[in-house]
Enzyme design. Structure first.
Site, PDB file in Angstrom:
ATOM      1  N   GLN A 110      50.623  28.578  28.716  1.00 30.74           N
ATOM      2  CA  GLN A 110      49.411  28.529  27.889  1.00 30.74           C
ATOM      3  C   GLN A 110      49.696  28.066  26.463  1.00 30.74           C
ATOM      4  O   GLN A 110      48.763  27.740  25.727  1.00 30.74           O
ATOM      5  CB  GLN A 110      48.716  29.900  27.871  1.00 30.74           C
ATOM      6  CG  GLN A 110      48.121  30.289  29.222  1.00 30.74           C
ATOM      7  CD  GLN A 110      47.437  31.636  29.153  1.00 30.74           C
ATOM      8  OE1 GLN A 110      48.075  32.667  29.316  1.00 30.74           O
ATOM      9  NE2 GLN A 110      46.145  31.647  28.887  1.00 30.74           N
ATOM     10  N   HIS A 167      49.189  31.943  36.466  1.00 28.00           N
ATOM     11  CA  HIS A 167      49.416  30.877  35.477  1.00 28.00           C
ATOM     12  C   HIS A 167      50.759  30.185  35.725  1.00 28.00           C
ATOM     13  O   HIS A 167      50.888  28.969  35.537  1.00 28.00           O
ATOM     14  CB  HIS A 167      49.428  31.439  34.054  1.00 28.00           C
ATOM     15  CG  HIS A 167      48.068  31.606  33.434  1.00 28.00           C
ATOM     16  ND1 HIS A 167      47.213  30.554  33.217  1.00 28.00           N
ATOM     17  CD2 HIS A 167      47.435  32.701  32.961  1.00 28.00           C
ATOM     18  CE1 HIS A 167      46.099  30.998  32.637  1.00 28.00           C
ATOM     19  NE2 HIS A 167      46.206  32.297  32.481  1.00 28.00           N
ATOM     20  N   CYS A 192      40.155  34.752  30.193  1.00 28.93           N
ATOM     21  CA  CYS A 192      41.425  34.050  29.973  1.00 28.93           C
ATOM     22  C   CYS A 192      41.341  33.287  28.654  1.00 28.93           C
ATOM     23  O   CYS A 192      40.335  32.633  28.388  1.00 28.93           O
ATOM     24  CB  CYS A 192      41.670  33.078  31.121  1.00 28.93           C
ATOM     25  SG  CYS A 192      43.222  32.160  30.980  1.00 28.93           S
ATOM     26  N   LEU A 193      42.401  33.371  27.855  1.00 31.72           N
ATOM     27  CA  LEU A 193      42.406  32.664  26.566  1.00 31.72           C
ATOM     28  C   LEU A 193      42.315  31.155  26.764  1.00 31.72           C
ATOM     29  O   LEU A 193      41.901  30.438  25.850  1.00 31.72           O
ATOM     30  CB  LEU A 193      43.669  33.025  25.772  1.00 31.72           C
ATOM     31  CG  LEU A 193      43.770  34.499  25.332  1.00 31.72           C
ATOM     32  CD1 LEU A 193      45.125  34.783  24.703  1.00 31.72           C
ATOM     33  CD2 LEU A 193      42.640  34.852  24.371  1.00 31.72           C
ATOM     34  N   GLY A 222      47.168  39.380  27.508  1.00 29.21           N
ATOM     35  CA  GLY A 222      48.243  38.787  28.299  1.00 29.21           C
ATOM     36  C   GLY A 222      48.321  37.297  28.025  1.00 29.21           C
ATOM     37  O   GLY A 222      47.305  36.661  27.697  1.00 29.21           O
ATOM     38  N   HIS A 236      47.044  37.964  37.318  1.00 25.88           N
ATOM     39  CA  HIS A 236      46.389  36.865  36.604  1.00 25.88           C
ATOM     40  C   HIS A 236      47.438  36.000  35.893  1.00 25.88           C
ATOM     41  O   HIS A 236      47.428  34.775  36.010  1.00 25.88           O
ATOM     42  CB  HIS A 236      45.390  37.461  35.602  1.00 25.88           C
ATOM     43  CG  HIS A 236      44.755  36.472  34.674  1.00 25.88           C
ATOM     44  ND1 HIS A 236      43.398  36.255  34.633  1.00 25.88           N
ATOM     45  CD2 HIS A 236      45.294  35.631  33.733  1.00 25.88           C
ATOM     46  CE1 HIS A 236      43.130  35.323  33.718  1.00 25.88           C
ATOM     47  NE2 HIS A 236      44.264  34.938  33.148  1.00 25.88           N
ATOM     48  N   GLU A 237      48.361  36.667  35.185  1.00 22.89           N
ATOM     49  CA  GLU A 237      49.374  35.924  34.421  1.00 22.89           C
ATOM     50  C   GLU A 237      50.357  35.216  35.356  1.00 22.89           C
ATOM     51  O   GLU A 237      50.793  34.094  35.077  1.00 22.89           O
ATOM     52  CB  GLU A 237      50.128  36.848  33.466  1.00 22.89           C
ATOM     53  CG  GLU A 237      49.266  37.534  32.405  1.00 22.89           C
ATOM     54  CD  GLU A 237      48.383  36.596  31.622  1.00 22.89           C
ATOM     55  OE1 GLU A 237      48.735  35.413  31.458  1.00 22.89           O
ATOM     56  OE2 GLU A 237      47.306  37.038  31.179  1.00 22.89           O
TER      57      GLU A 237
HETATM   58 NI    NI Z   1      44.792  33.584  31.636  1.00 20.11          NI
END
Ligand code: NI
Length: 172
Positions: free
Chosen positions: A53, A142, A96-97, A48, A138-139
Site C-alpha cells: 500500500q 493485500h 481500506c486506506l 492496518g 484483510h491485510e
Molecule cells: Ni486494506
C-alpha cells in the site's frame, strides 16, 4: 520515520494488484520500512497497512487494534501465514486506506491461527479472532494483490472504484 503516500485504487490499481515477495531477512532495512509503515498508518489514520500500500511489494504488515484512549499497541508481521482457519465464517464491515470512504461487509473465517516473524525476527504462532482475525486476513489479502472489494459482487466493486475515482477528481 517517514509518512509515505498511500496508494489508492483510483490511480494505483496495477501496483495494488501485485503479489508481494517474502522478506529475505528481518534486518534494519526492513525495520525502517516497518517504522515508516506504522507512521503512515497512524497518520492516515488506520488500523492496518500492508507494505504494497506504500508501493513496497514485500510480505510485511503493520497493525494497531488499540481502542481510543488505550496506549498504542503496534504489531508487526513479516511473511505471515495462515496455519488454519475456522470453518465458521461471519460478516464484518471492512474498509481500506487504499479504497477510501468505502465500507462493506465481507464474509471470512471468524478465527485463524497465524505464524509470522515479529519486529525482531522471532517466530510467533498465535490465534486470532474478532477484529484481529478480520484485519489480518484483510491485510494478508493485500500481499496477494487482493482487495476487500474483490470479495464483493462485480457491481458493488465497480461502484466502489467509481466512487473513489470521483472523489479523487473532486479533490484534484
Ligand atoms: Ni486494506
Amino acid at each position: 520515520m517517514t509518512v509515505r503516500r498511500i496508494l489508492t485504487v483510483d490511480s494505483d490499481m496495477t501496483t495494488l494488484k501485485q503479489v508481494s515477495a517474502p522478506a529475505a531477512a528481518v534486518d534494519d532495512g526492513l525495520r525502517r520500512l516497518m517504522d515508516d509503515m506504522l507512521e503512515t498508518m497512524y497518520a492516515a489514520p488506520g488500523i492496518g497497512l500492508a507494505a504494497i500500500q506504500i508501493g513496497e511489494p514485500v510480505r510485511v504488515i503493520v497493525m494497531d487494534l488499540a481502542k481510543k484512549g488505550e496506549p498504542p499497541a503496534p504489531r508487526f508481521f513479516v511473511n505471515p501465514e495462515i496455519v488454519s482457519a475456522s470453518e465458521e465464517t461471519g460478516p464484518w464491515e471492512e474498509g481500506c486506506l487504499s479504497v477510501p470512504d468505502i465500507y462493506e461487509d465481507v464474509e471470512r473465517p471468524i478465527q485463524v491461527r497465524l505464524r509470522y516473524l515479529d519486529y525482531n525476527g522471532a517466530v510467533v504462532e498465535e490465534d486470532a479472532d474478532e477484529l484481529y482475525a478480520v484485519c489480518i486476513q484483510h491485510e494478508m489479502d493485500h500481499l496477494n494483490g487482493v482487495l476487500f472489494i474483490d470479495h464483493l459482487s462485480r457491481l458493488k466493486r465497480e461502484r466502489a472504484v467509481a466512487k473513489v475515482k470521483k472523489a479523487a477528481r473532486a479533490d484534484a
